[in-house]
Design a protein around this motif. Structure first.
Motif, PDB file in Angstrom:
ATOM      1  N   VAL A  98       0.740  -1.154   0.106  1.00 21.97           N
ATOM      2  CA  VAL A  98       0.033  -0.016  -0.009  1.00 21.97           C
ATOM      3  C   VAL A  98       0.921   1.286   0.018  1.00 21.97           C
ATOM      4  O   VAL A  98       1.757   1.629   1.051  1.00 21.97           O
ATOM      5  N   PRO A  99       0.926   1.924  -1.175  1.00 18.51           N
ATOM      6  CA  PRO A  99       1.751   3.120  -1.052  1.00 18.51           C
ATOM      7  C   PRO A  99       1.406   4.362  -0.286  1.00 18.51           C
ATOM      8  O   PRO A  99       0.330   4.307   0.006  1.00 18.51           O
ATOM      9  N   PRO A 100       2.461   5.143   0.216  1.00 18.60           N
ATOM     10  CA  PRO A 100       3.760   5.305  -0.266  1.00 18.60           C
ATOM     11  C   PRO A 100       4.663   4.213   0.503  1.00 18.60           C
ATOM     12  O   PRO A 100       4.528   3.944   1.692  1.00 18.60           O
ATOM     13  N   THR A 101       5.627   3.686   0.055  1.00 20.82           N
ATOM     14  CA  THR A 101       6.726   3.049   0.687  1.00 20.82           C
ATOM     15  C   THR A 101       7.358   3.873   1.194  1.00 20.82           C
ATOM     16  O   THR A 101       7.996   5.046   0.626  1.00 20.82           O
ATOM     17  N   VAL A 102       7.479   4.021   2.656  1.00 18.95           N
ATOM     18  CA  VAL A 102       8.238   4.943   3.406  1.00 18.95           C
ATOM     19  C   VAL A 102       9.920   4.283   3.815  1.00 18.95           C
ATOM     20  O   VAL A 102       9.929   3.413   4.320  1.00 18.95           O
ATOM     21  N   ILE A 103      10.893   5.143   3.081  1.00 20.93           N
ATOM     22  CA  ILE A 103      12.380   4.699   3.485  1.00 20.93           C
ATOM     23  C   ILE A 103      12.871   5.782   4.374  1.00 20.93           C
ATOM     24  O   ILE A 103      13.004   7.028   4.005  1.00 20.93           O
ATOM     25  N   ALA A 173       4.869  14.897   5.804  1.00 21.29           N
ATOM     26  CA  ALA A 173       5.227  14.205   4.204  1.00 21.29           C
ATOM     27  C   ALA A 173       4.585  13.017   3.849  1.00 21.29           C
ATOM     28  O   ALA A 173       4.248  12.840   2.658  1.00 21.29           O
ATOM     29  N   VAL A 174       4.359  12.158   4.817  1.00 17.88           N
ATOM     30  CA  VAL A 174       3.357  10.937   4.527  1.00 17.88           C
ATOM     31  C   VAL A 174       2.195  11.510   3.868  1.00 17.88           C
ATOM     32  O   VAL A 174       1.660  10.926   2.834  1.00 17.88           O
ATOM     33  N   SER A 175       1.541  12.457   4.403  1.00 20.40           N
ATOM     34  CA  SER A 175       0.210  12.658   4.060  1.00 20.40           C
ATOM     35  C   SER A 175       0.460  13.420   2.706  1.00 20.40           C
ATOM     36  O   SER A 175      -0.507  13.198   1.903  1.00 20.40           O
ATOM     37  N   GLU A 176       1.260  14.131   2.319  1.00 17.76           N
ATOM     38  CA  GLU A 176       1.417  14.937   1.153  1.00 17.76           C
ATOM     39  C   GLU A 176       1.837  13.711  -0.005  1.00 17.76           C
ATOM     40  O   GLU A 176       1.427  14.150  -0.936  1.00 17.76           O
ATOM     41  N   ALA A 177       2.665  12.900   0.389  1.00 20.85           N
ATOM     42  CA  ALA A 177       2.897  11.810  -0.636  1.00 20.85           C
ATOM     43  C   ALA A 177       1.725  11.179  -0.925  1.00 20.85           C
ATOM     44  O   ALA A 177       1.507  10.751  -2.344  1.00 20.85           O
ATOM     45  N   LYS A 178       0.721  10.854  -0.212  1.00 25.97           N
ATOM     46  CA  LYS A 178      -0.591  10.071  -0.388  1.00 25.97           C
ATOM     47  C   LYS A 178      -1.455  11.140  -1.419  1.00 25.97           C
ATOM     48  O   LYS A 178      -1.777  10.605  -2.312  1.00 25.97           O
ATOM     49  N   LYS A 179      -1.580  12.442  -1.077  1.00 26.07           N
ATOM     50  CA  LYS A 179      -2.272  13.380  -1.967  1.00 26.07           C
ATOM     51  C   LYS A 179      -1.599  13.461  -3.058  1.00 26.07           C
ATOM     52  O   LYS A 179      -2.193  13.575  -4.349  1.00 26.07           O
ATOM     53  N   ALA A 180      -0.348  13.389  -3.504  1.00 26.51           N
ATOM     54  CA  ALA A 180       0.366  13.768  -4.435  1.00 26.51           C
ATOM     55  C   ALA A 180       0.525  12.488  -5.392  1.00 26.51           C
ATOM     56  O   ALA A 180       1.343  12.468  -6.347  1.00 26.51           O
ATOM     57  N   ALA A 181       0.141  11.146  -4.854  1.00 25.07           N
ATOM     58  CA  ALA A 181       0.210  10.101  -5.381  1.00 25.07           C
ATOM     59  C   ALA A 181       1.713   9.477  -5.617  1.00 25.07           C
ATOM     60  O   ALA A 181       2.185   9.212  -6.648  1.00 25.07           O
ATOM     61  N   ARG A 182       2.448   9.961  -4.647  1.00 23.21           N
ATOM     62  CA  ARG A 182       3.906   9.560  -4.742  1.00 23.21           C
ATOM     63  C   ARG A 182       4.110   8.313  -4.054  1.00 23.21           C
ATOM     64  O   ARG A 182       3.489   7.979  -2.924  1.00 23.21           O
ATOM     65  N   ASN A 211       5.507   4.395  10.317  1.00 14.55           N
ATOM     66  CA  ASN A 211       5.604   2.951   9.824  1.00 14.55           C
ATOM     67  C   ASN A 211       6.400   2.725   8.975  1.00 14.55           C
ATOM     68  O   ASN A 211       6.006   2.236   7.810  1.00 14.55           O
ATOM     69  N   ALA A 212       7.654   3.023   8.992  1.00 14.79           N
ATOM     70  CA  ALA A 212       8.469   2.892   7.886  1.00 14.79           C
ATOM     71  C   ALA A 212       8.789   1.402   7.333  1.00 14.79           C
ATOM     72  O   ALA A 212       8.854   0.557   7.998  1.00 14.79           O
ATOM     73  N   THR A 213       8.790   1.510   6.175  1.00  6.13           N
ATOM     74  CA  THR A 213       8.604   0.268   5.277  1.00  6.13           C
ATOM     75  C   THR A 213      10.262  -0.204   5.611  1.00  6.13           C
ATOM     76  O   THR A 213      10.572  -1.416   5.605  1.00  6.13           O
ATOM     77  N   GLU A 214      11.211   0.714   5.428  1.00  3.68           N
ATOM     78  CA  GLU A 214      12.555   0.316   5.171  1.00  3.68           C
ATOM     79  C   GLU A 214      13.334   1.281   5.886  1.00  3.68           C
ATOM     80  O   GLU A 214      13.078   2.467   5.836  1.00  3.68           O
ATOM     81  N   VAL A 215      14.412   0.980   6.778  1.00  7.67           N
ATOM     82  CA  VAL A 215      15.179   1.736   7.545  1.00  7.67           C
ATOM     83  C   VAL A 215      16.664   1.371   7.019  1.00  7.67           C
ATOM     84  O   VAL A 215      16.952   0.468   7.051  1.00  7.67           O
ATOM     85  N   LEU A 216      17.261   2.485   6.280  1.00  8.26           N
ATOM     86  CA  LEU A 216      18.787   2.235   5.565  1.00  8.26           C
ATOM     87  C   LEU A 216      19.707   3.177   6.376  1.00  8.26           C
ATOM     88  O   LEU A 216      19.522   4.343   6.739  1.00  8.26           O
TER      89      LEU A 216
END
Length: 448
Positions: A98-103, A173-182, A211-216
């Motif tokens: 379920v996007p966005p993938t959060v890195i 940023a998560v909310s903005e990413a969802k709104k902008a379809a990022r 709820n980060a998908t990936e932590v680098l």
């Protein structure tokens, strides 16, 4: 990278090269030299000991193979153990269903986090993703401006706020990413000069909140064992998913790359080799092992070439070579294509045996600047017809490019020799194709 380690490992293999078979004596001597080379390269002591113990056990446990020499056999064993130490298989980023993938990008200050965040955004964009960046490094002066500048160059949006509230930046940023379809959000978090509780706590809270998908975890490969120790502390606190090694093009001995996978039991996912936005690549353990052993990395070199490959342009170039009409304008275009592939030093390291041949010779991206300046000082007619460039023209070109007449003469002479070589190769290719065609038409009949 790894030039010093490669040289020392090659020297160590001399103990078994030329021998009739692997024995207790030559294996023990070689293993001792390999361990010393690894420790000199700042490889973690336990990792070096474990790797060389495994090499010794396998070398003594194998019988002689008629098809390979003891030197080749030993090199293969070391290669296999290096691949194992580096992680065996390439591991990719995990994407959310379920996007966005959060890195989430974490690491110490100065490790290259912000630059890597932008590089990763460009890399993902090139892979067909639609990324967005978040400037959650709210403490370092100009960190937000740096990320905005880098993002502007690659045409990727950045979310930031005026307040020093990293958690709020991440949530918004998560909310903005969802709104902008990022579909991917990359969050650049704050670093410190050293590991501290406040930094760890902030990264942990951001991870839980978004709820980060990936932590680098980003580490500077030039810091050697310090990078490994920092990774160990970070992993205990935030349990990251993968490692990014930056500055591998610098004066690095390679210890961090070989040690970190074993010490933290987390995969290296990316490596970075320069400041340019395209100097990032996924980490392949087998390819890295090949480079450490001085075998080059032809696969990555070909992949980089294919990224810049233009089929229409290639056909035009092939046609020009066949008709012997290749000129300095075409040559200049090819130089620009090569520059897009990455740093010259990195490219040279991918060619088997080239680093050894060049030795300590300095290779940098400025090497071709005089050549470019000379060609840029020519008129269009001169570039297309180099044969018209005589005395007065050569003097004018030298003055315009800030070079000497001798350098202009050298370039024209080398270009002429290159054209002759290309013409010969084209003829040979034509003859080869013609011969192949005759063979296909006539079955197995041989032509002399």
């Amino acid at each position: 990278m790894f030039e010093d380690l490669s040289t020392k490992l090659e020297s160590a293999f001399k103990s078994v090269s030329g021998q009739a078979r692997l024995s207790d004596i030559n294996v023990a001597e070689t293993v001792r030299e390999i361990r010393r080379a690894l420790l000199d390269a700042d490889v973690n002591y336990e990792v070096a000991r474990s790797l060389t113990s495994a090499v010794k056990e396998k070398a003594l446990g194998q019988g002689g193979l008629a098809s390979v020499t003891p030197g080749q056999q030993f090199t293969k064993i070391v290669y296999d153990e290096l691949v194992s130490a580096l992680g065996q298989e390439q591991e990719e980023i995990t994407f959310s269903q379920v996007p966005p993938t959060v890195i989430l990008i974490a690491g110490l200050q100065g490790s290259g986090k912000t630059t890597f965040s932008a590089k990763l955004a460009k890399w993902l964009k090139d892979q067909g993703k639609n990324p967005m960046l978040a400037a959650a490094d709210v403490y370092r002066p100009a960190a937000v401006d740096q990320l905005r500048t880098l993002a502007s160059d690659i045409d990727v949006p950045v979310h930031s706020i005026a307040e020093k509230d990293a958690l709020r930046v991440a949530k918004e940023a998560v909310s903005e990413a969802k709104k902008a379809a990022r579909d991917v959000l990359i969050i650049d978090t704050a670093g410190r000069m050293h590991v501290d509780e406040h930094m760890m706590d902030e990264v942990s809270r951001i991870r839980q909140t978004v709820n980060a998908t990936e932590v680098l975890f980003v580490v500077d490969a030039m810091t050697g064992q310090d990078a490994v120790n920092t990774a160990r502390q970070f992993n205990k606190q935030i349990d990251f998913d993968g490692v990014v090694l930056t500055k591998l093009d610098g004066d690095t001995r390679g210890g961090a790359a070989i040690s970190i996978r074993n010490v933290v039991d987390k995969p290296i996912k990316f490596v970075s080799t320069g400041e340019k936005m395209d100097t990032i690549s996924p980490f392949y353990p087998d390819r890295m092992a090949q480079r450490i052993l001085g075998m080059g990395d032809v696969v990555t070199l070909v992949e980089k070439a294919q990224e810049q490959y233009d089929e229409v342009q290639a056909r035009k170039l092939q046609s020009k070579l066949a008709s012997n009409s290749f000129n300095l304008e075409d040559f200049y275009g090819q130089l620009q294509q090569i520059k897009k592939m990455g740093s010259m030093k990195d490219l040279v390291g991918m060619i088997p045996g080239m680093s050894k041949q060049l030795g300590d010779a300095e290779i940098d991206d400025d090497t071709m600047k005089p050549v470019e300046a000379i060609i840029n000082s020519m008129t269009i007619e001169e570039r297309r017809n180099p044969q018209i460039i005589k005395g007065s023209r050569r003097k004018r070109i030298a003055q315009g490019s800030g070079t000497t007449v001798r350098e202009v003469n050298d370039l024209l002479k080398q270009f002429g020799q290159m054209k002759k070589m290309m013409k010969t190769m084209t003829k040979m290719n034509k003859a080869g194709r013609a011969m192949e065609g005759l063979k296909n038409l006539t079955g197995k009949r041989k032509f002399h």
